[in-house]
Scaffold this active site. Structure first.
Site, PDB file in Angstrom:
ATOM      1  N   THR A  14       8.107 -28.874  20.276  1.00 30.25           N
ATOM      2  CA  THR A  14       8.365 -29.042  18.846  1.00 30.25           C
ATOM      3  C   THR A  14       7.207 -28.489  18.013  1.00 30.25           C
ATOM      4  OG1 THR A  14       7.311 -31.202  18.784  1.00 30.25           O
ATOM      5  CG2 THR A  14       9.675 -31.157  19.316  1.00 30.25           C
ATOM      6  N   SER A  15       7.452 -28.377  16.718  1.00 27.76           N
ATOM      7  CA  SER A  15       6.388 -27.935  15.815  1.00 27.76           C
ATOM      8  C   SER A  15       5.180 -28.866  15.893  1.00 27.76           C
ATOM      9  CB  SER A  15       6.904 -27.872  14.375  1.00 27.76           C
ATOM     10  OG  SER A  15       7.830 -26.812  14.210  1.00 27.76           O
ATOM     11  N   ILE A  20      20.534 -18.128  -2.087  1.00 24.76           N
ATOM     12  CA  ILE A  20      20.890 -16.893  -2.778  1.00 24.76           C
ATOM     13  C   ILE A  20      22.398 -16.683  -2.769  1.00 24.76           C
ATOM     14  CG2 ILE A  20      20.747 -14.362  -2.586  1.00 24.76           C
ATOM     15  CD1 ILE A  20      17.789 -14.788  -1.719  1.00 24.76           C
ATOM     16  N   GLY A  25      24.496 -19.074  -2.818  1.00 19.91           N
ATOM     17  CA  GLY A  25      25.124 -20.144  -3.579  1.00 19.91           C
ATOM     18  C   GLY A  25      26.216 -20.819  -2.778  1.00 19.91           C
ATOM     19  N   GLU A  37      14.504 -34.753  30.008  1.00 22.84           N
ATOM     20  CA  GLU A  37      15.340 -35.876  30.449  1.00 22.84           C
ATOM     21  C   GLU A  37      15.616 -36.793  29.268  1.00 22.84           C
ATOM     22  OE1 GLU A  37      13.366 -36.048  34.940  1.00 22.84           O
ATOM     23  OE2 GLU A  37      13.487 -37.869  33.718  1.00 22.84           O
ATOM     24  N   GLU A  55      11.362 -25.849  23.527  1.00 25.51           N
ATOM     25  CA  GLU A  55      10.142 -25.362  24.186  1.00 25.51           C
ATOM     26  C   GLU A  55       8.865 -25.816  23.467  1.00 25.51           C
ATOM     27  OE1 GLU A  55      10.152 -21.461  25.865  1.00 25.51           O
ATOM     28  OE2 GLU A  55      12.342 -21.400  25.907  1.00 25.51           O
TER      29      GLU A  55
END
Length: 381
Positions: free
Chosen positions: A365-366, A337, A339, A127, A363
């Site tokens: 957060t870290s 890589i 660029g 929410e 689902e």
């Protein structure tokens, strides 16, 4: 413990890869650019039972185990993170909630519809003021006779505007915080259920994501899922399993980033030779591949534990945390890589980076994953 794929799983992986490359990949960039829901792919997903990967065969699903479902999500994400998010949330959250906690009548009424594509599924917890803190839930459900009346607002809901079946988490006893939350099934077309406009997102733009408004929505009393005031505990179980699917999605995105980086590094010539021969490029590619393999092992180990009926809470958070952050790093390295070309919309690596970032947020957060891991570690000592 044996994490080798069975012959059936190897065939499944090849089947999903062929489908994704032929049917999903060609339109992924266009759907992302225009934030367009892939309605044309729904019949093709149904044909292959991908909308019922975790739904038992008796309800028309594929009846796959967690490891096999993760294979499906990984391979779809390798071509389109948005579609992987749609398939994962439909299966692991909405259908998963009804399968795990619904009664026989609810399973019969809804699972076949979800597996057949007659209805897409949405799962609504978040929410405006309740994200990581579910105790701040403001949507309420009050009992009136033989009905429940639900009032409130949900946001960031995958399939929010296209779903036919919604699982809604609402407070049935606001004085009890998370111990007063219950889950309900609400069908599309119920008076008072009003999806809002699409959110304008950074990534996963090709899936449906919208707020859902509930204005005194009246549903039958039998639409309560499981026991009263046990919705939060149900949600935590579902999210734990869902994190394995998000980990698989992250692995698929990282695999795509690595493949793009490998291909480009062999094509791009600078200082008279392909940049793949430059030591700096080799180091980045090696780091990407090593972290990718580590994440894949974490994901499939957590899936194996779940399939074995063993505790997997900590391992699911290991997998989700590491795989999601790894995918962002891999996509970032792939862009480096490439660029300047990687910064352009005509290359897919910038899409991989935008899609991967959601895996660090959705689902749990870290930061929430680190709290869960620490809690489990301390509980074991």
């Amino acid at each position: 413990m044996n994490l080798d794929f069975t012959d059936d799983q190897k065939r499944l992986k090849q089947t999903v890869r062929e489908f994704a490359e032929a049917e999903v990949a060609p339109g992924a960039a266009e759907r992302d650019k225009n934030a367009r829901f892939p309605s044309e792919l729904i019949p093709k997903l149904v044909e292959r039972k991908f909308l019922g990967i975790l739904i038992p065969k008796e309800y028309g699903g594929a009846g796959l185990d967690t490891s096999s479902a993760a294979i499906v999500i990984e391979e779809i994400a390798r071509t389109d993170g948005s579609l992987a998010m749609m398939v994962a949330s439909h299966n692991a959250l909405c259908a998963g909630h009804i399968l795990r906690f619904g009664n026989a009548d609810q399973r019969t009424r809804y699972l076949s519809r979800l597996a057949s594509g007659e209805a897409l599924g949405a799962w609504a917890l978040t929410e405006p003021h309740a994200g990581s803190d579910a105790s701040a839930l403001e949507t309420t459900a009050r009992r009136e006779g033989d009905q429940w009346v639900i009032h409130g607002q949900k946001m960031f809901i995958t399939q929010g505007s296209v779903a036919g079946v919604y699982v809604i988490l609402a407070s049935t006893d606001p004085t009890q915080g998370v111990k007063g939350i219950s889950a309900f099934v609400v069908e599309k077309g119920t008076p008072g259920l009003k999806p809002g406009p699409q959110t304008d997102r950074f990534g996963v733009r090709g899936c449906d994501n919208a707020p859902v408004f509930l204005e005194n929505v009246r549903i039958p009393a039998e639409n309560l899922i499981g026991r009263l005031n046990e919705g939060f505990n149900q949600a935590m179980v579902l999210l734990c399993g869902g994190r394995i699917m998000i980990g698989a999605m992250a692995v698929g995105l990282a695999q795509a980033a690595l493949e793009a980086a490998l291909s480009y590094s062999k094509e791009r010539v600078q200082f008279g030779k392909p940049i793949a021969e430059q030591e700096a490029m080799k180091f980045m590619l090696a780091d990407m591949a090593t972290e990718l393999e580590a994440a894949r092992l974490l994901v499939y180990h957590a899936a194996w534990l779940k399939d074995q009926g063993r505790p997997y809470t900590k391992e699911a958070s290991y997998a989700k945390l590491f795989a999601s952050e790894m995918a962002t790093r891999a996509a970032n390295k792939a862009m480096q890589i490439h660029g300047g070309h990687g910064y352009l919309k005509d290359r897919p690596v910038e899409r991989y980076l935008r899609d991967a970032k959601l895996c660090e947020i959705g689902e749990g957060t870290s930061e929430i994953q680190r709290l869960i891991i620490a809690k489990e570690l301390l509980k074991a000592t």
